[in-house]
Design an enzyme around this catalytic site. Structure first.
Site, PDB file in Angstrom:
ATOM      1  N   LYS A  54       0.801  -1.228   0.000  1.00 55.49           N
ATOM      2  CA  LYS A  54       0.000   0.000   0.000  1.00 55.49           C
ATOM      3  C   LYS A  54       0.834   1.277   0.000  1.00 55.49           C
ATOM      4  O   LYS A  54       0.371   2.326  -0.464  1.00 55.49           O
ATOM      5  CB  LYS A  54      -0.935  -0.007   1.211  1.00 55.49           C
ATOM      6  CG  LYS A  54      -2.126  -0.949   1.086  1.00 55.49           C
ATOM      7  CD  LYS A  54      -3.123  -0.452   0.048  1.00 55.49           C
ATOM      8  CE  LYS A  54      -4.417  -1.249   0.097  1.00 55.49           C
ATOM      9  NZ  LYS A  54      -5.419  -0.725  -0.835  1.00 55.49           N
ATOM     10  N   SER A  81       0.550 -10.113  -0.831  1.00 55.33           N
ATOM     11  CA  SER A  81       0.313  -8.670  -0.764  1.00 55.33           C
ATOM     12  C   SER A  81       0.517  -8.047   0.605  1.00 55.33           C
ATOM     13  O   SER A  81       0.675  -6.829   0.710  1.00 55.33           O
ATOM     14  CB  SER A  81      -1.106  -8.359  -1.241  1.00 55.33           C
ATOM     15  OG  SER A  81      -2.061  -9.030  -0.432  1.00 55.33           O
TER      16      SER A  81
END
Length: 412
Positions: free
Chosen positions: A52, A306
């Site tokens: 992110k 992720s």
């Protein structure tokens, strides 16, 4: 080369002054299991343990490049996006306000504060994310702050595409297949746009948050009536408008949905065998390989892990769900005769690999039978076939409530 690809490469180059590229690692365990060259793109190893911060960095650097007074950057997030924005606020030396739900675990709040330091302020608002998001947007409208979307922003999408820039450079080209999770679509839209038709793509959603699949079937973003928040990093009620515009060409068959309980088996496996800590969303791409065995045999496959922001207080829940999915742990409501020796008779039915994990019995003197909530663990799922047959033969009436969502929520 398209403008998007060039911009993604420029974003990736600019990031190198802030944090190192994440490793692309061949995983021997998975490669042997699937008879393929399985590589993990370890986004769980960024400074904030998720991808992110890439999108946050790219969006913030572009705003600041316009010159003038730096705005206050504002976001709404219960996890990884908040940490990425906080990290970048500290890096750029700008002010940030992070809106988080009141129900956010203290561990996530604490990490966000550590990453942002004196440059950020956390505002705890609302029990549910929709309330938190509305508060953040209202704050921006009142103060002129710059809202940083977690995914539905072209600069964020471009920043997330840097994941694939690194993969291409490390491989010296494209893999045969790339597998990645999708929530709001920032990562998947960026990577898909960067790849074009140069590799096969599989996107993975949690079963309780399959907003991309719903959008592809409807031809437009739609809001899910219910979202299971277990895989919180990918459990989104509605795909972004900008991200869907970049994903709308995909065939629904390119999107895989994963049962949350099955996902737990992969999290436990990666922790126990590989020593890799993955959050639920971070394990989606690896878990999807179970459904792709025939398609990927002999190919080079990149799985994007992720994120690794996993609170170990959740580990007992993950283990429990994994055991139930694997069939080695079950819960029953048992009808127990209220007579001396009944419990001993029941215990004698258990085999050498069977263990009682839970036992709650309320004896009521006015009844001939009492109800028992019992949890049984065993080493092999097939042991339950023998055990349940023994229950029936001995006259112990029983009801399997392992997969009864309502009863399980209240009793287990």
């Amino acid at each position: 080369m398209s403008d998007f690809q060039q911009n993604a490469q420029a974003a990736e180059a600019a990031m190198r002054g802030v944090f190192d590229a994440t490793p692309l690692q061949r995983n021997e365990h998975l490669s042997e299991r699937y008879d393929a060259n399985i590589l993990l793109k370890r986004e769980d190893l960024t400074p904030v343990r998720s991808y992110k911060l890439r999108g946050a960095f790219n969006a913030m650097r572009k705003v600041l490049a316009r010159g003038g007074d730096a705005p206050t950057f504002v976001c709404a997030s219960a996890g990884n996006h908040a940490q990425g924005v906080a990290f970048m606020c500290r890096h750029f030396g700008v002010e940030g306000v992070i809106f988080m739900p009141v129900t956010t675990p203290q561990q996530k709040i604490g990490k966000t504060c550590i990453f942002g330091g004196d440059n950020i302020r956390v505002e705890l608002t609302g029990d549910y994310f929709d309330v938190t998001l509305a508060a953040a947007q209202q704050y921006c409208a009142q103060t002129g702050g710059h809202f940083l979307s977690p995914f539905d922003d072209e600069d964020v999408i471009e920043g997330q595409a840097s994941v694939m820039v690194e993969v291409e450079r490390d491989l010296g080209g494209m893999p045969d297949h790339i597998v990645m999770p999708v929530g709001g679509g920032g990562l998947s839209a960026g990577v898909t746009s960067y790849i074009g038709d140069r590799a096969e793509i599989t996107l993975v959603e949690p079963q309780g948050g399959a907003c991309l699949q719903a959008a592809l079937l409807a031809g437009t973003p739609v809001r899910l009536d219910y979202v299971n928040t277990f895989a919180d990093g990918a459990a989104v009620a509605q795909i972004g408008a900008r991200t869907f515009a970049r994903l709308a060409h995909l065939d629904p068959g390119q999107v895989v949905t994963i049962n949350e309980d099955r996902l737990c088996t992969t999290m436990i496996e990666m922790l126990n065998i590989e020593g890799i800590v993955l959050e639920p969303a971070g394990a989606l791409a690896v878990d999807a390989l179970k459904d792709m065995r025939n398609r990927i045999r002999g190919k080079t496959v990149v799985c994007v892990t992720s994120g690794g922001n996993f609170d170990f207080e959740r580990l007992p829940e993950v283990k429990e769900r994994a055991q139930r999915h694997s069939g080695v742990k079950k819960y029953f409501i048992l009808r127990m005769p209220q007579r001396p020796g009944a419990l001993k008779d029941f215990l004698n039915l258990l085999g050498p690999e069977d263990d009682i994990a839970r036992f709650e019995y309320l004896k009521k003197s006015a009844r001939n039978f009492g109800s028992v909530l019992i949890g049984i663990e065993t080493s092999r799922a097939e042991n339950f076939t023998r055990l349940l047959a023994a229950f029936t033969a001995a006259g112990f009436e029983h009801r399997d409530i392992t997969d009864d969502g309502v009863l399980a929520e209240f009793l287990i």
